[in-house]
Structure formats: structure tokens, C-alpha cells
Design a protein around this motif. Structure first.
Motif, PDB file in Angstrom:
ATOM      1  N   TRP A  44     -14.231 -13.451 -45.243  1.00 37.55           N
ATOM      2  CA  TRP A  44     -12.665 -12.965 -44.648  1.00 37.55           C
ATOM      3  C   TRP A  44     -12.602 -12.968 -43.358  1.00 37.55           C
ATOM      4  CZ3 TRP A  44      -9.379 -12.693 -48.535  1.00 37.55           C
ATOM      5  CH2 TRP A  44      -9.713 -12.309 -49.803  1.00 37.55           C
ATOM      6  N   ASP A  45     -11.306 -13.481 -42.985  1.00 37.77           N
ATOM      7  CA  ASP A  45     -10.869 -13.361 -41.357  1.00 37.77           C
ATOM      8  C   ASP A  45      -9.775 -12.679 -41.621  1.00 37.77           C
ATOM      9  OD1 ASP A  45     -11.203 -14.329 -38.434  1.00 37.77           O
ATOM     10  OD2 ASP A  45      -9.108 -15.015 -39.301  1.00 37.77           O
ATOM     11  N   VAL A  46      -9.415 -11.490 -40.799  1.00 37.11           N
ATOM     12  CA  VAL A  46      -8.258 -10.716 -40.719  1.00 37.11           C
ATOM     13  C   VAL A  46      -7.559 -10.707 -39.306  1.00 37.11           C
ATOM     14  CG1 VAL A  46      -7.690  -8.455 -41.333  1.00 37.11           C
ATOM     15  CG2 VAL A  46      -9.465  -9.182 -42.295  1.00 37.11           C
ATOM     16  N   GLU A  47      -6.452 -10.829 -39.409  1.00 39.06           N
ATOM     17  CA  GLU A  47      -5.647 -10.818 -38.125  1.00 39.06           C
ATOM     18  C   GLU A  47      -4.279 -10.087 -38.399  1.00 39.06           C
ATOM     19  OE1 GLU A  47      -6.357 -11.533 -35.215  1.00 39.06           O
ATOM     20  OE2 GLU A  47      -8.285 -12.522 -35.721  1.00 39.06           O
ATOM     21  N   PRO A  48      -3.975  -9.187 -37.430  1.00 38.81           N
ATOM     22  CA  PRO A  48      -2.779  -8.442 -37.652  1.00 38.81           C
ATOM     23  C   PRO A  48      -1.355  -9.210 -37.444  1.00 38.81           C
ATOM     24  CG  PRO A  48      -3.665  -7.962 -35.593  1.00 38.81           C
ATOM     25  CD  PRO A  48      -4.451  -8.869 -36.212  1.00 38.81           C
ATOM     26  N   MET A  49      -0.367  -9.168 -38.262  1.00 38.37           N
ATOM     27  CA  MET A  49       0.719 -10.206 -38.185  1.00 38.37           C
ATOM     28  C   MET A  49       1.878  -9.551 -37.306  1.00 38.37           C
ATOM     29  SD  MET A  49       1.497 -11.144 -42.102  1.00 38.37           S
ATOM     30  CE  MET A  49       2.773 -12.373 -41.456  1.00 38.37           C
ATOM     31  N   ARG A 100     -14.085  -4.237 -38.270  1.00 33.79           N
ATOM     32  CA  ARG A 100     -13.015  -4.783 -36.996  1.00 33.79           C
ATOM     33  C   ARG A 100     -11.721  -4.484 -37.594  1.00 33.79           C
ATOM     34  NH1 ARG A 100     -10.307  -9.805 -36.821  1.00 33.79           N
ATOM     35  NH2 ARG A 100      -9.672 -10.193 -34.655  1.00 33.79           N
ATOM     36  N   TRP A 101     -11.239  -4.824 -38.792  1.00 29.42           N
ATOM     37  CA  TRP A 101     -10.010  -4.253 -39.627  1.00 29.42           C
ATOM     38  C   TRP A 101      -9.869  -2.864 -39.593  1.00 29.42           C
ATOM     39  CZ3 TRP A 101      -8.638  -5.918 -45.200  1.00 29.42           C
ATOM     40  CH2 TRP A 101      -7.209  -5.836 -45.423  1.00 29.42           C
ATOM     41  N   ASN A 102     -10.717  -2.046 -39.818  1.00 32.42           N
ATOM     42  CA  ASN A 102     -10.596  -0.674 -39.553  1.00 32.42           C
ATOM     43  C   ASN A 102     -10.301  -0.460 -38.059  1.00 32.42           C
ATOM     44  OD1 ASN A 102     -11.102  -0.235 -42.261  1.00 32.42           O
ATOM     45  ND2 ASN A 102     -13.096   0.604 -41.980  1.00 32.42           N
ATOM     46  N   SER A 103     -11.035  -0.928 -37.403  1.00 26.37           N
ATOM     47  CA  SER A 103     -10.809  -0.670 -35.711  1.00 26.37           C
ATOM     48  C   SER A 103      -9.175  -0.998 -35.253  1.00 26.37           C
ATOM     49  CB  SER A 103     -11.594  -1.418 -35.087  1.00 26.37           C
ATOM     50  OG  SER A 103     -13.052  -0.974 -35.259  1.00 26.37           O
ATOM     51  N   MET A 104      -8.912  -2.135 -35.814  1.00 23.17           N
ATOM     52  CA  MET A 104      -7.586  -2.652 -35.609  1.00 23.17           C
ATOM     53  C   MET A 104      -6.312  -1.532 -36.095  1.00 23.17           C
ATOM     54  SD  MET A 104      -7.432  -6.831 -36.119  1.00 23.17           S
ATOM     55  CE  MET A 104      -8.203  -6.845 -37.454  1.00 23.17           C
ATOM     56  N   THR A 105      -6.504  -1.025 -37.245  1.00 27.93           N
ATOM     57  CA  THR A 105      -5.489   0.007 -37.782  1.00 27.93           C
ATOM     58  C   THR A 105      -5.990   1.251 -36.943  1.00 27.93           C
ATOM     59  OG1 THR A 105      -7.117   0.626 -39.447  1.00 27.93           O
ATOM     60  CG2 THR A 105      -5.538  -0.801 -39.974  1.00 27.93           C
ATOM     61  N   ALA A 106      -6.824   1.537 -36.458  1.00 28.38           N
ATOM     62  CA  ALA A 106      -6.961   2.995 -35.745  1.00 28.38           C
ATOM     63  C   ALA A 106      -6.665   2.624 -34.379  1.00 28.38           C
ATOM     64  CB  ALA A 106      -8.600   3.246 -35.852  1.00 28.38           C
ATOM     65  N   ALA A 107      -6.652   1.420 -33.965  1.00 27.14           N
ATOM     66  CA  ALA A 107      -6.332   1.274 -32.361  1.00 27.14           C
ATOM     67  C   ALA A 107      -4.776   1.147 -32.163  1.00 27.14           C
ATOM     68  CB  ALA A 107      -7.019   0.102 -32.138  1.00 27.14           C
ATOM     69  N   LEU A 108      -4.137   1.102 -33.321  1.00 27.26           N
ATOM     70  CA  LEU A 108      -2.751   0.553 -33.350  1.00 27.26           C
ATOM     71  C   LEU A 108      -1.882   1.777 -32.768  1.00 27.26           C
ATOM     72  CD1 LEU A 108      -0.296  -1.266 -33.638  1.00 27.26           C
ATOM     73  CD2 LEU A 108       0.009  -0.583 -36.151  1.00 27.26           C
ATOM     74  N   GLN A 109      -0.976   1.533 -31.625  1.00 33.47           N
ATOM     75  CA  GLN A 109      -0.228   2.891 -31.205  1.00 33.47           C
ATOM     76  C   GLN A 109       1.074   2.326 -31.094  1.00 33.47           C
ATOM     77  OE1 GLN A 109      -1.478   5.963 -30.111  1.00 33.47           O
ATOM     78  NE2 GLN A 109      -3.332   5.241 -31.424  1.00 33.47           N
ATOM     79  N   VAL A 110       2.055   3.028 -31.719  1.00 33.32           N
ATOM     80  CA  VAL A 110       3.632   2.691 -31.893  1.00 33.32           C
ATOM     81  C   VAL A 110       4.246   3.634 -31.097  1.00 33.32           C
ATOM     82  CG1 VAL A 110       3.168   1.140 -33.740  1.00 33.32           C
ATOM     83  CG2 VAL A 110       3.935   3.466 -34.014  1.00 33.32           C
TER      84      VAL A 110
END
Length: 273
Positions: free
Chosen positions: A217-222, A172-182
């Protein structure tokens, strides 16, 4: 008659010149290299962790199940409040352990080479990968991170390992980093930034299955995609980003030494997952 000579008391100096402190920066560490340092691990304390057992020599006063521990400094962070980290590098590793009833302990770190799994079997009713020698090969998600101090803006290098049920959290953490588009700097479209563009809040939460209970662990983007990342949102953000780039180069070159694990159960009780 010999008169006693009174020694000058160096502690009588009333004030240290700040310029002297800067002149003495890193004095005594000139010969230290990366081989002389250990990067700590951030570990989740479980019911079987010695740090929460008052009758164990490794007990840490105030430590509770579900807290997060720095394996080198022994600093304790509350699991509900969590810690702020900036991920720097991720890898999936395969680590071979001797079973607990045979004395336990690390057998070999196979790194990112998954071919060891081809020589393993899964016992009936189990998801564990067991070698012909009876050792367990544990698939491990490893994150080198910067542990961020929100008060001072300082960072500390650390490693987080996730195994067993925690691999779902890693995916899930990896998916969050891979999905981030800026937005691109020139404003023409978007792109996926480096893993260390964003910071994440890591807390611990209770988990369970039919074999038992533990904390994971529970991971959330800041920050969101329009935030400007750590450069805009954290103290010393630009310096942290540049430092993370250099740290990643050290990791990829193998020039990083990590504090060893006592056992494969340091972060979780894999026997109940």
C-alpha cells in the motif's frame, strides 16, 4: 369445450412509478441484522493470489498483480489509480495462524490483547512470533474505512489489514492523522479532528527485499488542513461524516461482522517480507 384462460402478462407494464420504487425501498430485508451482513476486505493481489491465476477456480478476468480487490463483491480496482477511502477506526490486533505446512488457517483472533506475544519466541534469524504450538501470531494494523465512489458520492464499508512490512505504512498513516491540525470553528486556535475528517488515496506500489518482491500500500492524504475536510470536498460530505460517527460506534460495540480471511497471506506474501 373449455376455453383457455389467458394469463395476464405482468411484464407488460410499460413504466414503473418512481413513487412505487420508494415505497418498496429495502423490501425483503426487514429481518436482516448486522449478523446477516459481512463487511468486505480491500486486498492487494499478489503473484500467488488465485484471482490472477487463469488456471485457478477463483480467477477474476482482467485481474492483475498489484490490483486492489473487494473480497465480497470481487470488484477490481487498478493499483496505479488507487481508491479513495475515509478511515473510520484503527486498531492493532494480534491474530494467530497455523503454519502453511501444517494446513494453514486461522487459530484465534486475540483482538487488541498483546499478552499473547509474551508466550511467543522468535526463531533465530526471524522476526516472527511463534507460539509453543508452532503457530504464528501476526501483529495486524486494521482500518475500518468507507470506500468512496468519486462519481456518485456513495460509500461502502470495508476493512484494510496491514501486516509485516506494511506496518511501516500503517505507522505513517497514523502519523498523518495524528499530525493534522485544523482551525477551530470559532477561529480560536487549532485542533486535531476525528480520523474520518480527511480522505486518503490508497494506491499500490512494488516493493522488494532480499527475500523477494511484492506489492504494498501507498497512502496519501487528499486534503490539507485548510480544506474543510470531507464535509467541504466530497459529495454528501456532511452525511458521510455523520454516518462515519455512527459506524464507529457500531465498531466499538463489537456489532460489526467482517468477511473472513482465507489465510494470513491474503494482503501480502509475508514469507518474503
Amino acid at each position: 369445450m373449455v376455453k383457455a384462460v389467458q394469463k395476464k402478462n405482468d411484464t407488460a407494464v410499460s413504466k414503473i412509478d418512481p413513487a412505487m420504487l420508494m415505497e418498496d425501498a429495502s423490501v425483503g430485508q426487514e429481518s436482516m441484522t448486522n449478523e446477516d451482513y459481512m463487511i468486505p476486505r480491500l486486498q492487494v493481489l499478489q503473484t500467488n493470489s488465485p484471482q490472477v491465476n487463469k488456471r485457478d477456480g477463483k480467477y477474476i478476468e482482467g485481474a492483475e498483480v498489484g490490483d486492489i480487490m473487494n473480497s465480497v463483491t470481487k470488484d477490481i480496482y487498478g493499483g496505479e489509480k488507487g481508491v479513495t477511502v475515509i478511515p473510520v477506526n484503527y486498531s492493532r490486533k494480534y491474530i494467530e495462524w497455523k503454519p502453511r505446512d501444517a494446513g494453514g488457517g486461522l487459530v484465534k483472533d486475540h483482538g487488541t490483547d498483546s499478552s499473547i506475544l509474551e508466550m511467543c519466541e522468535k526463531p533465530q534469524g526471524s522476526m516472527k512470533d511463534i507460539t509453543t504450538e508452532g503457530n504464528e501470531v501476526v501483529t495486524t494494523a486494521e482500518y475500518f474505512v468507507y470506500l468512496y465512489d468519486e462519481k456518485t458520492g456513495a460509500t461502502t464499508q470495508a476493512l484494510i489489514s496491514m501486516t509485516s512490512s506494511m506496518l511501516k505504512v500503517a505507522r505513517r498513516w497514523n502519523s498523518m492523522t495524528a499530525a493534522l491540525q485544523v482551525p477551530k470553528p470559532d477561529g480560536n486556535g487549532v485542533f486535531n479532528p476525528a480520523i474520518f475528517y480527511n480522505a486518503y488515496k490508497l494506491k499500490t506500489v512494488p516493493m522488494s527485499n532480499d527475500k523477494g518482491e511484492w506489492f504494498g500500500w501507498d497512502v496519501e492524504p487528499m486534503f490539507d488542513s485548510d480544506s474543510g475536510g470531507i464535509m467541504k470536498q466530497l459529495k454528501n460530505g456532511d452525511q458521510i461524516y455523520l454516518s462515519a460517527r455512527a459506524f464507529r460506534d457500531q465498531i466499538k460495540s463489537g456489532d460489526v461482522k467482517v468477511a473472513p480471511e482465507d489465510s494470513k497471506d491474503d494482503d501480502n506474501d509475508s514469507d518474503v517480507m
